[in-house]
Design a protein around this motif. Structure first.
Motif, mmCIF file in Angstrom:
data_model
loop_
_atom_site.group_PDB
_atom_site.id
_atom_site.type_symbol
_atom_site.label_atom_id
_atom_site.label_comp_id
_atom_site.label_asym_id
_atom_site.label_seq_id
_atom_site.Cartn_x
_atom_site.Cartn_y
_atom_site.Cartn_z
ATOM 1 N N ARG A 1 -2.153 5.733 6.066
ATOM 2 C CA ARG A 1 -1.504 5.755 4.959
ATOM 3 C C ARG A 1 -0.989 4.747 4.827
ATOM 4 N N ILE A 2 0.584 4.693 6.465
ATOM 5 C CA ILE A 2 0.703 3.811 6.200
ATOM 6 C C ILE A 2 0.211 2.501 6.604
ATOM 7 N N LEU A 3 -0.393 2.462 7.919
ATOM 8 C CA LEU A 3 -0.974 1.162 8.062
ATOM 9 C C LEU A 3 -1.924 1.046 6.800
ATOM 10 N N THR A 4 -2.607 0.823 6.317
ATOM 11 C CA THR A 4 -3.501 0.972 5.218
ATOM 12 C C THR A 4 -2.032 0.370 4.084
ATOM 13 N N GLN A 5 -1.129 0.932 3.888
ATOM 14 C CA GLN A 5 -0.659 0.454 2.588
ATOM 15 C C GLN A 5 0.534 -1.199 3.163
ATOM 16 N N LEU A 6 0.374 -1.406 4.624
ATOM 17 C CA LEU A 6 0.982 -2.716 5.473
ATOM 18 C C LEU A 6 0.039 -3.666 5.344
ATOM 19 N N LEU A 7 -1.189 -3.544 5.441
ATOM 20 C CA LEU A 7 -2.618 -4.200 5.726
ATOM 21 C C LEU A 7 -2.922 -5.110 4.682
ATOM 22 N N LEU A 8 -2.982 -4.154 3.623
ATOM 23 C CA LEU A 8 -3.433 -4.517 2.393
ATOM 24 C C LEU A 8 -2.405 -5.059 1.498
ATOM 25 N N GLY B 1 -13.974 4.128 5.253
ATOM 26 C CA GLY B 1 -13.830 5.500 6.351
ATOM 27 C C GLY B 1 -12.296 5.359 6.657
ATOM 28 N N ILE B 2 -11.576 4.619 6.245
ATOM 29 C CA ILE B 2 -10.662 5.056 6.028
ATOM 30 C C ILE B 2 -9.916 6.545 5.305
ATOM 31 N N ASP B 3 -8.790 7.463 6.079
ATOM 32 C CA ASP B 3 -8.495 8.650 5.633
ATOM 33 C C ASP B 3 -7.111 8.341 5.266
ATOM 34 N N LEU B 4 -7.484 8.766 3.682
ATOM 35 C CA LEU B 4 -5.451 8.403 3.017
ATOM 36 C C LEU B 4 -4.328 9.984 3.509
ATOM 37 N N ASP B 5 -5.679 11.050 3.875
ATOM 38 C CA ASP B 5 -4.895 11.716 3.986
ATOM 39 C C ASP B 5 -4.220 12.179 5.362
ATOM 40 N N ASP B 6 -4.503 11.346 6.196
ATOM 41 C CA ASP B 6 -3.565 10.876 7.511
ATOM 42 C C ASP B 6 -2.366 10.066 7.083
ATOM 43 N N PRO B 7 -1.008 10.528 7.445
ATOM 44 C CA PRO B 7 -0.552 9.975 7.234
ATOM 45 C C PRO B 7 -0.036 8.483 7.603
ATOM 46 N N ALA B 8 -0.559 8.769 9.562
ATOM 47 C CA ALA B 8 -0.750 6.907 10.140
ATOM 48 C C ALA B 8 -1.422 6.188 9.791
#
Length: 531
Positions: free
Chosen positions: A522-529, A513-520
């Protein structure tokens, strides 16, 4: 048999004893068990006395030379002695070989009390947990003499103000008559000392800091030398002599010798007044400052630094791919090497080992000191690689405005080393500026790892789902994000087709359910993964 002490802790290896004493004092003739055997004690044996050696003893056979020492050699071997030392040893090499014990030949002109004192100094210095004593000081001096020899490319001897030889480096080729007689007699021969006095050498050595050069005199048996006086303020403590051997001295020989003369002062003070633990005190001062246990003013007063001037901490780490004992010996050599280099740059430099790492505090820094310190760290790392055969990582902490902030500089250096250990960057020497992004990212990830409350549960679910279904979605998302959305670049990184990347990224969005078009997001996803 005279057993001068009772040992309860391990001593040195035979290799260490031989390396420290060296020729022309002693040389090994045979070692059936290798040079790694442990020497637990040093004993003196008179052939007229009944044998009384113990396992691990270095037995000095006095009163018998050559073949007359055969019985003592066999008896020592039966007792498990580590080695036997005799004079005219070539005559009994076969006896020792057959008996299975190492045989050391003592120089014809050497005195037995000299050999016993020096060997005991090495063994005592290597005792784990042993208290500081005369032997430990001598062990430190011999080790430092060898380091100076490595840095200068010459043959080194350290003398006190009475021209008594305290320590010397291992013998090389082209030992001249002055060095040979000085080592064998434990002091400079008077006829040579008189010439040095006549030439004004001692007057210049005792006048203050500086390098004194002595030209070669083949007619007198003297090769080219450089020397430096060792001082505590205006008080002379001794001299370091560097004799040129078969090869010219190194280009940095004089700088290394100057640093060594400064670094040796605390040890010679301690040698003069054994109850004073001067060297350990300086190491403890640095450890206390960097751990926050001591205030800067107390440390500054003892080392002669200005607490209000800028400072920096260098940190050095050794690889852990060696045996623990070898790593300890390498670390001790590295400490001497760092001490010589940093003392040449800053008189009040402090060096200590904390938690397996070697730290050097450089106080009283001038403006724009970072380039010079970076060059210094690279020089130390390069020298360690060439002469100690060990790869050293070095990290520069940030320059802090005063000595009271040294712990912060140490923290910077530790973070740089940790980042280098994780494979960021290929250089062996780095500053905080070189890896600042990686350091900050590591700290952010560490914070997120300690704060589960602020993690996005959708990503936790994605990771769990991916683990159960082949683990292909998370790597694709990370590669996609690291490539800033460049599908072809991510596909090359993963060695898959670009359409496969698109599918897996889209599928990850459907699962989480993550929207990778959303900048916030996107950066949170990159950090947490990355956790």
């Amino acid at each position: 048999m005279i057993k001068t002490t009772t040992q309860t802790t391990p001593g040195a290896s035979l290799r260490h004893v031989l390396a420290t004493l060296g020729e022309p004092l002693v040389r090994v003739l045979t070692a059936p068990g290798g040079l790694g055997v442990g020497v637990e004690d040093v004993v003196i044996h008179d052939p007229e006395d009944p044998p009384d050696a113990h396992p691990g003893d270095l037995v000095l056979v006095i009163g018998a030379r050559g073949r007359s020492a055969a019985g003592a050699i066999r008896a020592a071997a039966r007792s498990g002695a580590a080695a036997v030392a005799v004079k005219n040893g070539m005559a009994v090499v076969n006896v020792a070989t057959d008996a299975g014990v190492a045989l050391i030949e003592v120089g014809h002109e050497a005195r037995w009390e000299q050999v016993e004192a020096l060997a005991r100094g090495v063994v005592d210095a290597a005792r784990a947990g042993g208290e500081a004593d005369h032997g430990e000081v001598l062990g430190d001096l011999f080790s430092l003499a060898q380091t100076i020899a490595t840095l200068t490319g010459g043959l080194v001897s350290i003398e006190d103000t009475a021209s008594r030889v305290l320590a010397y480096s291992r013998a090389g080729d082209e030992v001249d008559e002055l060095r040979r007689l000085s080592i064998l007699g434990r002091e400079g021969p008077e006829r040579y000392l008189a010439m040095l006095r006549e030439w004004g050498v001692y007057q210049r050595l005792r006048a203050g800091e500086g390098i004194v050069r002595i030209d070669e005199r083949p007619d007198l048996g003297i090769r080219r030398r450089i020397a430096a006086g060792i001082h505590a303020g205006s008080q002379p403590l001794g001299t370091i002599w560097v004799q040129e051997g078969a090869h010219p001295l190194t280009e940095s020989a004089e700088v290394a010798l100057l640093g060594a003369s400064r670094a040796l002062a605390p040890q010679l003070i301690r040698h003069r007044t054994l109850p004073s633990p001067e060297l350990r005190l300086r190491e403890d001062l640095l450890a206390g400052l960097l751990d926050g246990r001591l205030d800067a003013e107390s440390v500054a007063d003892d080392i002669g630094a200005d607490p209000g001037k800028p400072a920096m901490v260098l940190a050095f780490s050794l690889p852990r791919d060696r045996a623990a004992t070898d790593r300890q010996l390498r670390r001790a050599e590295l400490v001497h090497l760092i001490t010589v280099h940093t003392a040449a740059y800053r008189r009040s430099a402090l060096v200590s080992v904390i938690g397996g790492r070697v730290y050097a505090l450089l106080p009283d820094l001038p403006e724009h000191a970072e380039p010079r310190i970076l060059a210094l760290a690279k020089e130390i790392a390069g020298t360690a690689q060439r002469h100690l055969d060990v790869r050293v990582r070095a990290a520069l902490g940030g320059v802090v405005p005063s000595l009271s902030d040294a712990a912060a500089s140490r923290g910077d250096a530790d973070r740089v080393l940790a980042t280098m250990a994780r494979g960021h960057g290929t250089a062996d020497v780095a500053s905080l500026a070189d890896v600042r992004a990686e350091v900050l990212l590591s700290e952010v990830l560490a914070f997120l790892g300690e704060q589960p409350r602020i993690r996005d549960p959708r990503l936790t679910d994605l990771v769990a789902h991916d683990a159960e279904h082949g683990g292909i979605l998370v790597p694709a998302v990370l590669a996609y994000l690291d490539a800033f959305g460049d599908v072809r670049k991510a596909a090359r990184e993963l060695n898959i087709h670009p359409n496969t990347v698109r599918y897996r990224v889209r599928r990850a969005g459907e699962v989480s359910g993550i929207d990778l078009d959303d900048p916030a997001q996107r950066i949170l996803t990159q950090l947490l993964l990355r956790l």
